[in-house]
Design a protein around this motif. Structure first.
Motif, PDB file in Angstrom:
ATOM      1  N   ALA A 159       0.925  -1.219   0.232  1.00  0.00           N
ATOM      2  CA  ALA A 159      -0.010   0.371   0.518  1.00  0.00           C
ATOM      3  C   ALA A 159       0.600   1.877  -0.179  1.00  0.00           C
ATOM      4  O   ALA A 159       1.669   1.454   0.536  1.00  0.00           O
ATOM      5  N   GLY A 160       0.336   2.205  -0.662  1.00  0.00           N
ATOM      6  CA  GLY A 160       1.040   3.807  -0.359  1.00  0.00           C
ATOM      7  C   GLY A 160       0.825   4.389   0.852  1.00  0.00           C
ATOM      8  O   GLY A 160      -0.760   4.151   1.662  1.00  0.00           O
ATOM      9  N   ARG A 161       1.500   5.423   1.872  1.00  0.00           N
ATOM     10  CA  ARG A 161       1.822   5.783   2.711  1.00  0.00           C
ATOM     11  C   ARG A 161       0.094   6.706   3.051  1.00  0.00           C
ATOM     12  O   ARG A 161      -0.336   5.663   3.358  1.00  0.00           O
ATOM     13  N   VAL A 162      -0.109   7.147   1.944  1.00  0.00           N
ATOM     14  CA  VAL A 162      -1.324   8.228   2.778  1.00  0.00           C
ATOM     15  C   VAL A 162      -2.605   7.035   2.526  1.00  0.00           C
ATOM     16  O   VAL A 162      -3.691   7.145   3.378  1.00  0.00           O
ATOM     17  N   GLU A 163      -2.236   5.710   1.329  1.00  0.00           N
ATOM     18  CA  GLU A 163      -3.853   4.740   1.101  1.00  0.00           C
ATOM     19  C   GLU A 163      -4.038   4.183   2.411  1.00  0.00           C
ATOM     20  O   GLU A 163      -5.261   3.206   2.998  1.00  0.00           O
ATOM     21  N   ALA A 164      -2.682   4.049   3.710  1.00  0.00           N
ATOM     22  CA  ALA A 164      -2.306   2.907   4.670  1.00  0.00           C
ATOM     23  C   ALA A 164      -3.675   3.827   5.342  1.00  0.00           C
ATOM     24  O   ALA A 164      -4.126   3.559   6.012  1.00  0.00           O
ATOM     25  N   ILE A 165      -2.687   4.804   5.399  1.00  0.00           N
ATOM     26  CA  ILE A 165      -2.854   6.106   6.583  1.00  0.00           C
ATOM     27  C   ILE A 165      -4.741   6.135   6.350  1.00  0.00           C
ATOM     28  O   ILE A 165      -5.487   6.331   7.615  1.00  0.00           O
ATOM     29  N   THR A 166      -5.220   6.299   5.775  1.00  0.00           N
ATOM     30  CA  THR A 166      -6.410   7.048   5.141  1.00  0.00           C
ATOM     31  C   THR A 166      -7.427   5.106   5.466  1.00  0.00           C
ATOM     32  O   THR A 166      -8.383   5.502   6.997  1.00  0.00           O
ATOM     33  N   ALA A 167      -7.049   4.195   4.418  1.00  0.00           N
ATOM     34  CA  ALA A 167      -8.352   2.677   5.015  1.00  0.00           C
ATOM     35  C   ALA A 167      -7.127   2.130   7.207  1.00  0.00           C
ATOM     36  O   ALA A 167      -8.987   2.603   7.277  1.00  0.00           O
ATOM     37  N   LEU A 168      -6.919   2.351   8.161  1.00  0.00           N
ATOM     38  CA  LEU A 168      -6.432   2.184   8.982  1.00  0.00           C
ATOM     39  C   LEU A 168      -7.511   3.452   9.780  1.00  0.00           C
ATOM     40  O   LEU A 168      -8.118   3.035  10.580  1.00  0.00           O
ATOM     41  N   SER A 169      -7.602   4.878   8.804  1.00  0.00           N
ATOM     42  CA  SER A 169      -8.748   5.388   9.277  1.00  0.00           C
ATOM     43  C   SER A 169      -9.723   5.300   9.633  1.00  0.00           C
ATOM     44  O   SER A 169      -9.952   5.531  10.837  1.00  0.00           O
TER      45      SER A 169
END
Length: 184
Positions: A159-169
């Protein structure tokens, strides 16, 4: 006016000498999850300004119920109904900064997932907003290593960093649900 803005930590400038496109920067409010962040905004000024309200959009990601986490659009938070020609751009920036520190969840909702987290788990909301502020708005401070580890794990899975942060959030930092969402 520019001096007044800079004294309060605000910046405002034209984009490409176009009077309908402005770029602004506002500081996060002390004591809020946005403290220490520098938030960049794009402001579109309508042709019938000052009789119509400008539209504002955060350029970088912000975790806030009145800001769309995908587009950065700021809810008008009553501006369209309450807009007056004597509201200055400086006042508009102060209003957006105030909105950052005190969301208006029942009005001008832009992100239902963020609003639900804000309503049901305020501590997690604040930790998430602080994480996003550190990650995207340059705030300093002690990093939440629990959150960092989960982001790193999703990044290891591709996953890309922004994608990972968004999904986790969006899944309240549940790694399994965020992984399933990303890998689908």
């Amino acid at each position: 006016m520019e001096d007044d803005l800079q004294e309060s930590g605000f910046k405002l400038k034209l984009v490409d000498e176009d009077l309908t496109r402005l770029q602004a920067e506002i500081p996060g409010v002390a004591g809020s999850p946005y403290e220490g962040g520098r938030f960049e905004l794009e402001i579109c000024v309508p042709s019938d300004y000052p009789f119509a309200a400008p539209r504002a959009r955060f350029i970088k990601n912000v975790w806030h119920p009145n800001v769309c986490s995908h587009t950065g659009e700021v809810g008008c938070f009553g501006l369209e109904d309450e807009w007056r020609p004597n509201i200055t751009m400086a006042t508009l920036l102060v209003m957006i900064q105030a909105l950052l520190s005190k969301p208006v969840v029942l009005q001008d909702l832009q992100d239902a997932v963020v609003a639900t987290q804000y309503d049901t788990n305020r501590q997690l909301f604040e930790e998430t907003a602080r994480f996003w502020t550190q990650e995207f708005a340059g705030a300093c401070g002690e990093r939440n290593l629990y959150m960092v580890a989960k982001v790193d794990r999703l990044c290891e899975l591709g996953a890309g960093r922004v994608e990972a942060i968004t999904a986790l959030s969006r899944f309240n930092w549940n790694l399994k649900r965020a992984t399933n969402d990303i890998l689908g």
